[in-house]
Design a protein around this motif. Structure first.
Motif, PDB file in Angstrom:
ATOM      1  N   ASP A  91       0.895  -1.239  -0.085  1.00 32.38           N
ATOM      2  CA  ASP A  91      -0.196   0.168  -0.107  1.00 32.38           C
ATOM      3  C   ASP A  91       1.429   1.551   0.235  1.00 32.38           C
ATOM      4  O   ASP A  91       0.218   1.895  -0.682  1.00 32.38           O
ATOM      5  CB  ASP A  91      -0.981   0.073   1.282  1.00 32.38           C
ATOM      6  CG  ASP A  91      -2.034  -1.077   1.118  1.00 32.38           C
ATOM      7  OD1 ASP A  91      -2.623  -1.390   0.074  1.00 32.38           O
ATOM      8  OD2 ASP A  91      -2.624  -1.197   2.096  1.00 32.38           O
ATOM      9  N   PHE A  92       1.879   1.256   0.738  1.00 31.19           N
ATOM     10  CA  PHE A  92       2.684   2.496   0.979  1.00 31.19           C
ATOM     11  C   PHE A  92       3.186   2.453  -0.669  1.00 31.19           C
ATOM     12  O   PHE A  92       3.665   3.459  -0.835  1.00 31.19           O
ATOM     13  CB  PHE A  92       3.632   2.159   2.153  1.00 31.19           C
ATOM     14  CG  PHE A  92       4.526   3.399   2.445  1.00 31.19           C
ATOM     15  CD1 PHE A  92       4.115   4.490   2.878  1.00 31.19           C
ATOM     16  CD2 PHE A  92       6.364   3.166   1.730  1.00 31.19           C
ATOM     17  CE1 PHE A  92       5.462   5.699   2.889  1.00 31.19           C
ATOM     18  CE2 PHE A  92       7.261   4.594   1.761  1.00 31.19           C
ATOM     19  CZ  PHE A  92       6.746   5.447   2.923  1.00 31.19           C
ATOM     20  N   LEU A  93       3.901   1.661  -0.754  1.00 29.50           N
ATOM     21  CA  LEU A  93       5.404   1.683  -2.019  1.00 29.50           C
ATOM     22  C   LEU A  93       3.825   2.314  -2.734  1.00 29.50           C
ATOM     23  O   LEU A  93       3.785   3.008  -3.901  1.00 29.50           O
ATOM     24  CB  LEU A  93       5.167   0.401  -2.794  1.00 29.50           C
ATOM     25  CG  LEU A  93       6.782  -0.174  -1.701  1.00 29.50           C
ATOM     26  CD1 LEU A  93       7.366  -1.326  -2.414  1.00 29.50           C
ATOM     27  CD2 LEU A  93       7.666   1.069  -1.911  1.00 29.50           C
ATOM     28  N   MET A  94       2.617   1.466  -3.481  1.00 24.36           N
ATOM     29  CA  MET A  94       1.788   2.288  -4.383  1.00 24.36           C
ATOM     30  C   MET A  94       0.939   4.026  -4.363  1.00 24.36           C
ATOM     31  O   MET A  94       0.931   4.457  -5.127  1.00 24.36           O
ATOM     32  CB  MET A  94       0.289   1.313  -4.554  1.00 24.36           C
ATOM     33  CG  MET A  94       0.427  -0.182  -4.624  1.00 24.36           C
ATOM     34  SD  MET A  94       0.560   0.042  -6.716  1.00 24.36           S
ATOM     35  CE  MET A  94      -0.638   0.399  -7.052  1.00 24.36           C
ATOM     36  N   TYR A  95       1.083   4.422  -2.888  1.00 29.16           N
ATOM     37  CA  TYR A  95       0.802   5.266  -2.037  1.00 29.16           C
ATOM     38  C   TYR A  95       1.875   6.422  -2.708  1.00 29.16           C
ATOM     39  O   TYR A  95       1.351   7.210  -3.777  1.00 29.16           O
ATOM     40  CB  TYR A  95       0.554   5.805  -0.815  1.00 29.16           C
ATOM     41  CG  TYR A  95       0.517   6.939  -0.177  1.00 29.16           C
ATOM     42  CD1 TYR A  95      -1.292   7.365  -0.753  1.00 29.16           C
ATOM     43  CD2 TYR A  95       1.642   7.755   0.071  1.00 29.16           C
ATOM     44  CE1 TYR A  95      -0.918   9.052   0.230  1.00 29.16           C
ATOM     45  CE2 TYR A  95       1.665   8.895   0.523  1.00 29.16           C
ATOM     46  CZ  TYR A  95      -0.282   9.228   0.454  1.00 29.16           C
ATOM     47  OH  TYR A  95       0.096  11.409   1.314  1.00 29.16           O
ATOM     48  N   MET A 102       2.594   7.746 -11.375  1.00 27.12           N
ATOM     49  CA  MET A 102       3.071   6.923 -12.068  1.00 27.12           C
ATOM     50  C   MET A 102       1.859   5.728 -12.384  1.00 27.12           C
ATOM     51  O   MET A 102       0.703   6.491 -11.331  1.00 27.12           O
ATOM     52  CB  MET A 102       4.050   5.793 -11.405  1.00 27.12           C
ATOM     53  CG  MET A 102       5.338   6.469 -11.556  1.00 27.12           C
ATOM     54  SD  MET A 102       5.966   5.050 -10.362  1.00 27.12           S
ATOM     55  CE  MET A 102       6.438   3.204 -11.091  1.00 27.12           C
ATOM     56  N   THR A 103       1.017   6.321 -12.935  1.00 32.34           N
ATOM     57  CA  THR A 103       0.060   4.847 -13.503  1.00 32.34           C
ATOM     58  C   THR A 103      -0.389   3.981 -12.746  1.00 32.34           C
ATOM     59  O   THR A 103       0.619   3.271 -12.108  1.00 32.34           O
ATOM     60  CB  THR A 103      -0.476   4.343 -14.725  1.00 32.34           C
ATOM     61  OG1 THR A 103       0.731   3.037 -15.332  1.00 32.34           O
ATOM     62  CG2 THR A 103       0.355   5.607 -15.847  1.00 32.34           C
ATOM     63  N   LYS A 104      -1.503   3.522 -12.428  1.00 30.43           N
ATOM     64  CA  LYS A 104      -2.283   2.899 -11.154  1.00 30.43           C
ATOM     65  C   LYS A 104      -1.635   1.160 -11.519  1.00 30.43           C
ATOM     66  O   LYS A 104      -0.780   0.260 -11.328  1.00 30.43           O
ATOM     67  CB  LYS A 104      -3.268   2.405 -10.777  1.00 30.43           C
ATOM     68  CG  LYS A 104      -3.218   0.980  -9.534  1.00 30.43           C
ATOM     69  CD  LYS A 104      -5.213   1.173  -9.848  1.00 30.43           C
ATOM     70  CE  LYS A 104      -5.380   0.386  -8.487  1.00 30.43           C
ATOM     71  NZ  LYS A 104      -6.959   0.339  -8.475  1.00 30.43           N
ATOM     72  N   GLN A 105      -1.333   1.185 -12.798  1.00 35.18           N
ATOM     73  CA  GLN A 105      -0.818  -0.309 -13.303  1.00 35.18           C
ATOM     74  C   GLN A 105       0.483  -0.488 -13.389  1.00 35.18           C
ATOM     75  O   GLN A 105       1.561  -1.466 -12.821  1.00 35.18           O
ATOM     76  CB  GLN A 105      -1.524  -0.346 -15.193  1.00 35.18           C
ATOM     77  CG  GLN A 105      -0.650  -1.955 -15.529  1.00 35.18           C
ATOM     78  CD  GLN A 105      -1.174  -2.343 -16.837  1.00 35.18           C
ATOM     79  OE1 GLN A 105      -1.490  -1.273 -17.803  1.00 35.18           O
ATOM     80  NE2 GLN A 105      -0.937  -3.318 -17.511  1.00 35.18           N
TER      81      GLN A 105
END
Length: 231
Positions: A91-95, A102-105
């Protein structure tokens, strides 16, 4: 690829924390050494655009440190990194990836890749509050690498790492430094002795040495200690 630092200065009232530092560096790993209060962290905060200098300039391939274009080239791990304990590592890296545009994918793919690179693949779904200090530091290193930075600035990155983790970190940084610029600030001389192409030594806000390791002609730790003997 070139980082240009020209007469960079930071003054707080009556104290000059960084005193007219000039640097011109290309790809490779640069080890920044100095005693506490030498000005290392202040210098690195100016190189990342977090701290505005009193005077002087910082550019990367002609891009000024104050611009968004500069920040896109930058990866940064500060000495005291803020985590969200309720987040999982993933979650942290995605955030952080979303904050970097960066795009979600792309973010998901890169985050998974980096969790494996820093040895946290099995911990990615666990909350950060369950991580050890070394795991949190490895997660910090991962976030600094999210955007494939060409300029990577690391302030005390091996704090909390055990000897095995430290070796893995050195290997990772050495690999990154083959095609990018890495500036690594630490008080652990052995961390830079093994991987740095060039040594930068700060004392009282000034850069007192900037040279290749082989020009020192003695052990790096002995050389480092000699610079701080009482005059």
């Amino acid at each position: 690829m070139e980082l240009m630092v020209d007469r960079l200065t930071k003054q707080y009232k009556n104290k000059i924390a960084v005193d007219r530092v000039s640097l011109r560096i290309g790809q490779g790993v640069y080890g920044l050494l100095g005693a506490n209060g030498a000005g290392k962290t202040t210098l690195m905060r100016m190189l990342t655009g977090i701290l505005k200098p009193t005077g002087g300039t910082v550019t990367f391939d002609g891009l000024d440190v104050s611009t968004e274009e500069y920040r896109k080239e930058l990866g940064y791990l500060p000495q005291d990194f803020g985590y969200y304990p309720g987040f999982t590592g993933m979650d942290f890296l995605m955030y952080m990836a979303v904050l970097k545009g960066m795009t979600k994918q792309t973010a998901k793919k890169r985050s998974k890749e980096l969790l494996e690179v820093v040895g946290l693949k099995e911990m990615g779904k666990r909350k950060i509050k369950t991580y050890s200090g070394g795991m949190k530091q490895r997660l910090g290193i991962a976030q600094a690498l999210l955007n494939h930075p060409r300029l990577l600035v690391l302030d005390e990155p091996t704090a909390g790492l055990d000897p095995r983790e430290r070796v893995r970190f050195r290997e990772l940084i050495a690999e990154i430094g083959r095609e990018n610029i890495v500036i690594l600030s630490t008080h652990i001389v052995s961390d830079v002795e093994h991987i740095a192409d060039r040594i930068l030594l700060m004392k009282d806000g000034q850069l007192i040495f900037n040279g290749m390791q082989e020009t020192i002609g003695e052990g790096l730790e002995d050389f480092y200690l000699e610079q701080f003997e009482e005059e």
